[in-house]
Design an enzyme around this catalytic site. Structure first.
Site, mmCIF file in Angstrom:
data_model
loop_
_atom_site.group_PDB
_atom_site.id
_atom_site.type_symbol
_atom_site.label_atom_id
_atom_site.label_comp_id
_atom_site.label_asym_id
_atom_site.label_seq_id
_atom_site.Cartn_x
_atom_site.Cartn_y
_atom_site.Cartn_z
ATOM 1 N N GLY A 2 0.754 -1.240 0.000
ATOM 2 C CA GLY A 2 0.000 0.000 0.000
ATOM 3 C C GLY A 2 0.789 1.298 0.000
ATOM 4 N N ASP A 45 -4.842 1.976 11.087
ATOM 5 C CA ASP A 45 -6.231 1.712 11.434
ATOM 6 C C ASP A 45 -6.251 1.229 12.891
ATOM 7 O OD1 ASP A 45 -8.730 0.260 11.639
ATOM 8 O OD2 ASP A 45 -8.860 0.157 9.478
ATOM 9 N N PHE A 81 -13.677 3.361 4.427
ATOM 10 C CA PHE A 81 -12.729 2.499 3.730
ATOM 11 C C PHE A 81 -12.117 3.253 2.561
ATOM 12 C CE2 PHE A 81 -10.932 -0.938 1.294
ATOM 13 C CZ PHE A 81 -10.355 -1.705 2.298
ATOM 14 N N ASP A 137 -5.553 -0.395 -1.667
ATOM 15 C CA ASP A 137 -6.432 -1.255 -2.459
ATOM 16 C C ASP A 137 -7.706 -1.682 -1.741
ATOM 17 O OD1 ASP A 137 -5.126 -3.091 -0.607
ATOM 18 O OD2 ASP A 137 -5.996 -4.683 -1.822
ATOM 19 N N ARG A 172 -5.278 0.513 -6.729
ATOM 20 C CA ARG A 172 -3.986 1.018 -6.266
ATOM 21 C C ARG A 172 -3.411 2.081 -7.194
ATOM 22 N NH1 ARG A 172 -2.062 -2.324 -2.105
ATOM 23 N NH2 ARG A 172 -2.497 -4.533 -2.309
HETATM 24 P P1 IMP Z 1 -4.039 -1.874 11.115
HETATM 25 O O1 IMP Z 1 -3.089 -2.992 11.402
HETATM 26 O O2 IMP Z 1 -5.437 -2.193 11.540
HETATM 27 O O3 IMP Z 1 -3.579 -0.539 11.634
HETATM 28 O O4 IMP Z 1 -4.189 -1.797 9.557
HETATM 29 C C1 IMP Z 1 -3.258 -1.231 8.753
HETATM 30 C C2 IMP Z 1 -3.282 -1.888 7.393
HETATM 31 O O5 IMP Z 1 -4.600 -2.263 7.009
HETATM 32 C C3 IMP Z 1 -2.787 -0.916 6.360
HETATM 33 O O6 IMP Z 1 -1.438 -1.197 6.075
HETATM 34 C C4 IMP Z 1 -3.645 -1.192 5.178
HETATM 35 O O7 IMP Z 1 -3.011 -2.121 4.340
HETATM 36 C C5 IMP Z 1 -4.882 -1.822 5.708
HETATM 37 N N1 IMP Z 1 -5.982 -0.841 5.760
HETATM 38 C C6 IMP Z 1 -6.444 -0.191 6.849
HETATM 39 N N2 IMP Z 1 -7.438 0.632 6.535
HETATM 40 C C7 IMP Z 1 -7.612 0.506 5.193
HETATM 41 C C8 IMP Z 1 -8.511 1.134 4.253
HETATM 42 O O8 IMP Z 1 -9.352 1.975 4.582
HETATM 43 N N3 IMP Z 1 -8.359 0.750 2.967
HETATM 44 C C9 IMP Z 1 -7.455 -0.166 2.559
HETATM 45 N N4 IMP Z 1 -6.593 -0.759 3.390
HETATM 46 C C10 IMP Z 1 -6.674 -0.427 4.703
HETATM 47 MG MG MG Z 2 -0.634 -1.606 4.212
#
Ligand code: IMP
Ligand code: MG
Length: 188
Positions: free
Chosen positions: A51, A110, A159, A166, A172
């Protein structure tokens, strides 16, 4: 968002959140801060695949200091739109970390699990420092404590796609950032 231009797809809309120009302004500001803070250091940028690839490539073009670049790829279990706490490395960092000033470059934070996992792992390799740069921050969804040292912009609990990010490997390539909303088929 009255002025956004949704793209029609199978079952969801893409709603414009940040234009390419707005993204560029944020990225340039981050690059200026990083250039100042790491002027006398040995900066190693660690980009989280996939990403953050577009963000990383724009960011480094605006840096005014020499850097080294590496990539890591993480897989988190739990399909669809939510991350689980279980994370695995599918492509590891290759350059030496010990004694280096490491800056993790991430697209979006996130729950915080991904960055928590990677930061802790890097700390194990005895870097001089390790900090985090994340373009987008969904603060409201944080489940573990995780501070972003170089934050781009906060986003709501939506989202996101585009600019490297993606939805099931789609979108992407888009130069803008969008948020996804479902289409209610009864509306036509
Ligand atoms: P976390 O581990 O929950 O903080 O998530 C982080 C990862 O989840 C990021 O590196 C993204 O790849 C994916 N992610 C989190 N939110 C989104 C979103 O809104 N769209 C797409 N990918 C997301
Ligand atoms: Mg990511």
């Amino acid at each position: 968002m009255a002025d956004s231009k949704p793209l029609q797809t199978m079952d969801h809309h893409l709603n414009l959140l940040l234009t390419a120009e707005e993204i560029a302004t944020i990225v340039k500001k981050l690059a200026d801060r990083i250039s100042r803070d790491y002027a006398e250091k040995e900066l190693l940028l660690v980009c989280i695949l996939k990403g953050a690839f577009m963000f990383l490539s724009d960011l480094v073009r605006h840096l005014k200091i020499p850097v080294k670049i590496d990539f890591v790829r993480l897989a988190s279990y739990g399909a669809g739109m939510k991350t689980s706490g279980r994370i695995e490395i599918t492509k590891d960092i290759e350059l030496p970390i010990e004694g280096k000033d490491v800056l993790i470059v991430e697209d979006i934070i996130d729950s915080g699990y991904t960055l928590r996992f990677l930061k802790d792992r890097i700390i194990h390799s005895n870097p001089h420092s390790v900090k985090i740069c994340a373009l987008l921050d969904k603060k409201a969804r944080r489940e573990v404590e995780m501070e972003v040292d170089y934050p781009g912009i906060d986003v709501e609990d939506v989202f996101i796609v585009g600019y490297g990010i993606d939805f099931n490997e789609n979108y992407r390539h888009l130069p803008e950032i969008y948020y996804v909303t479902p289409i209610h088929h009864s509306e036509g």
